[in-house]
Design an enzyme around this catalytic site. Structure first.
Site, mmCIF file in Angstrom:
data_model
loop_
_atom_site.group_PDB
_atom_site.id
_atom_site.type_symbol
_atom_site.label_atom_id
_atom_site.label_comp_id
_atom_site.label_asym_id
_atom_site.label_seq_id
_atom_site.Cartn_x
_atom_site.Cartn_y
_atom_site.Cartn_z
ATOM 1 N N ASP A 26 25.321 25.700 114.459
ATOM 2 C CA ASP A 26 26.523 26.855 115.002
ATOM 3 C C ASP A 26 27.653 27.121 113.608
ATOM 4 O OD1 ASP A 26 28.373 27.450 116.909
ATOM 5 O OD2 ASP A 26 29.553 26.182 117.223
ATOM 6 N N GLY A 34 36.743 20.047 122.890
ATOM 7 C CA GLY A 34 38.616 19.324 122.785
ATOM 8 C C GLY A 34 39.542 20.085 121.520
ATOM 9 N N ILE A 94 46.765 21.504 116.167
ATOM 10 C CA ILE A 94 45.991 22.795 115.089
ATOM 11 C C ILE A 94 44.829 23.656 114.848
ATOM 12 C CG2 ILE A 94 47.171 21.762 113.147
ATOM 13 C CD1 ILE A 94 44.573 20.188 112.126
#
Length: 486
Positions: free
Chosen positions: A251, A141, A135
């Site tokens: 982030d 990763g 998804i």
């Protein structure tokens, strides 16, 4: 002669007798007067005694009444104690039910927060990490949807060739096991064998998906965007106020803001986040590195120049997100676009029309806030507490505007629930809203459970609560009931 002499003697005796009798009479009179005086004094004393006796009788009656009142008060206190004891027992029971309800996704399994999972369990949950269940994909990763112990979860697996390695994996585990907040993604557990993280599954994807309408994802109304701005801000308030170590996300971007089934936003991806011990002085806490990392467009320019990551770096990223939600435009050069749009009569030309008709005052305030947060000079940016002080009245004003659209696009079938009606803790419509010392409104049983667990801080801001008193929010309760009936 003799006769005269005798007569004189006799007369003298008579006078002496009379004198003695007079003296006796005078003495008797004085004794009588003394007796009368003493009798009067006795009578006066008797009257005084009677008055004192009456006073004593009155005081006795008053004392008996006071004793009777004390007995009544004692009985009331005993009853109140019994009632409080019953309330406490009910609160404990309610808390247990709330914990059970809140943890319904674990009801049919043995999962607990921060559980450890084996590789074989994850392979079985994801059909051996099938591409059909993938998804998402990022620097860390791939993310897979899986069914783990009868629960739908999101599993993020480290790519062995990724630039992010075991340190980022451990960093995210350390942070998400320490911080819990309604607007921060919930970490369920991890698998150290392959450096995998298991999160709660959030079915509505990321904020980026809805801003770009990826894979026909629905757009968001201005009401939903405004609420999401407040939720992101609250998540940052919690992180930046966390003790003893504040957390800098580092982030922050729409891809790392996920939406649950009710379109409630949650901050995610803490792999490059930093925990910094709060300074006892007024100096700004920061993390220094010679290798700044982040995402272009949301990256704090001064972090790139100085290598110093601070809470103001998150504020910069937050400002860019606010401008993106307002305009729907990409992050690059968005501040210049909005600055041009702030010219008289041009603001409506830059707002995202797919969000519906933005109220001018709201759009203008959000544009100014976004530009202020995204100022290139770190010193001129507000801290997140100041940002919230600006946002809160804007959000309240926006929530009072009648919304005719749903959370997503017009094709979204689920009726929009005003954000003020949702408890920040349980994320459900409130039945008994109460105002806590932090100024936020919560479902009564949810905030009582929070306090009964020994917390002395706000579940929204992580700041110490000055007291634990709760004030029923009757106006909001009436509004919720009217809305439900309608």
């Amino acid at each position: 002669m003799e006769f005269q002499r005798r007569d004189k003697l006799h007369q003298k005796e008579i006078e002496e007798i009379q004198t003695r009798e007079n003296n006796k009479n005078d003495l008797l009179k004085r004794e009588i007067e003394q007796l009368k005086l003493e009798n009067q004094l006795l009578r006066n004393q008797q009257n005084d005694n009677l008055i004192q006796l009456e006073d004593l009788d009155k005081k006795k009656l008053e004392l008996e009444k006071h004793i009777s009142d004390l007995e009544l008060d004692y009985n009331k206190l005993q009853q109140e104690r019994d009632n409080l004891k019953q309330e406490r027992d009910n609160a404990i029971k309610d808390a247990q039910e709330l914990r059970t309800k809140k943890g319904h996704r674990f009801a049919n399994s043995d999962m607990l927060p921060s559980s450890k999972f084996s590789l074989s369990e994850l392979e079985q949950a994801t059909q051996n990490f099938s591409d059909l269940l993938k998804i998402g994909e990022g620097g860390f990763g791939c993310v897979y949807r899986g069914s783990l112990r009868n629960t739908t979860v999101a599993i993020k697996k480290l790519n062995p060739e990724s630039l992010q390695g075991s340190s980022e994996f451990q960093q995210e585990v350390d942070i998400l096991t320490r911080v819990r907040h309604p607007n921060i993604v919930n970490l369920i557990g991890s698998c150290s064998e392959i450096s995998a993280l298991i999160y709660e599954f959030l079915p509505n994807g990321s904020l980026e998906d809805h801003l770009t309408c990826a894979d026909n994802t629905s757009s968001l109304t201005w009401q939903a965007r405004t609420r999401i701005i407040s939720e992101i801000c609250l998540g940052l308030v919690f992180l930046h106020s966390n003790k003893p170590h504040l957390v800098i996300h580092g982030d922050l971007k729409p891809e790392n803001i996920l939406l649950d089934a009710n379109f409630v936003s949650k901050l995610s991806d803490f792999g490059i986040s930093r925990m910094i011990k709060q300074s006892e002085t007024n100096t700004t806490a920061f993390y220094r590195t010679i290798h700044p990392v982040g995402t272009l467009g949301y990256f704090d320019p001064q972090f790139l120049q100085t290598g110093k990551l601070t809470t103001k770096s998150d504020v910069y990223s937050f400002g860019i997100i606010v401008l993106r939600l307002l305009t729907g435009k990409p992050a690059m050069n968005i501040t210049s676009l909005v600055e041009e749009g702030m010219q008289p009569g041009r603001l409506q030309s830059i707002v995202d029309k797919s969000a519906g008709k933005w109220p001018f005052d709201l759009a203008e305030k959000l544009a100014k806030l976004g530009l202020k947060c995204a100022n290139l000079d770190r010193r001129r940016r507000p801290d997140i507490i100041q940002v919230w002080a600006t946002i809160e009245p804007v959000i309240k004003a926006a929530s009072q505007l009648k919304a005719h659209s749903s959370v997503g696009s017009s094709s979204f079938n689920k009726e929009h629930v005003p954000s003020l009606f949702i408890c920040p803790i349980s994320q459900e419509i409130m039945k008994d809203p109460c105002i806590a010392a932090d100024g936020f409104t919560y479902e009564a049983e949810a905030i009582k459970t929070w306090l009964n667990r020994g917390h002395d801080t706000s579940p929204m801001t992580n700041l110490v609560l000055p007291h634990h008193n709760l004030i029923p929010n009757h106006d909001l309760r009436s509004a919720i009931q009217e809305w439900l009936e309608h």
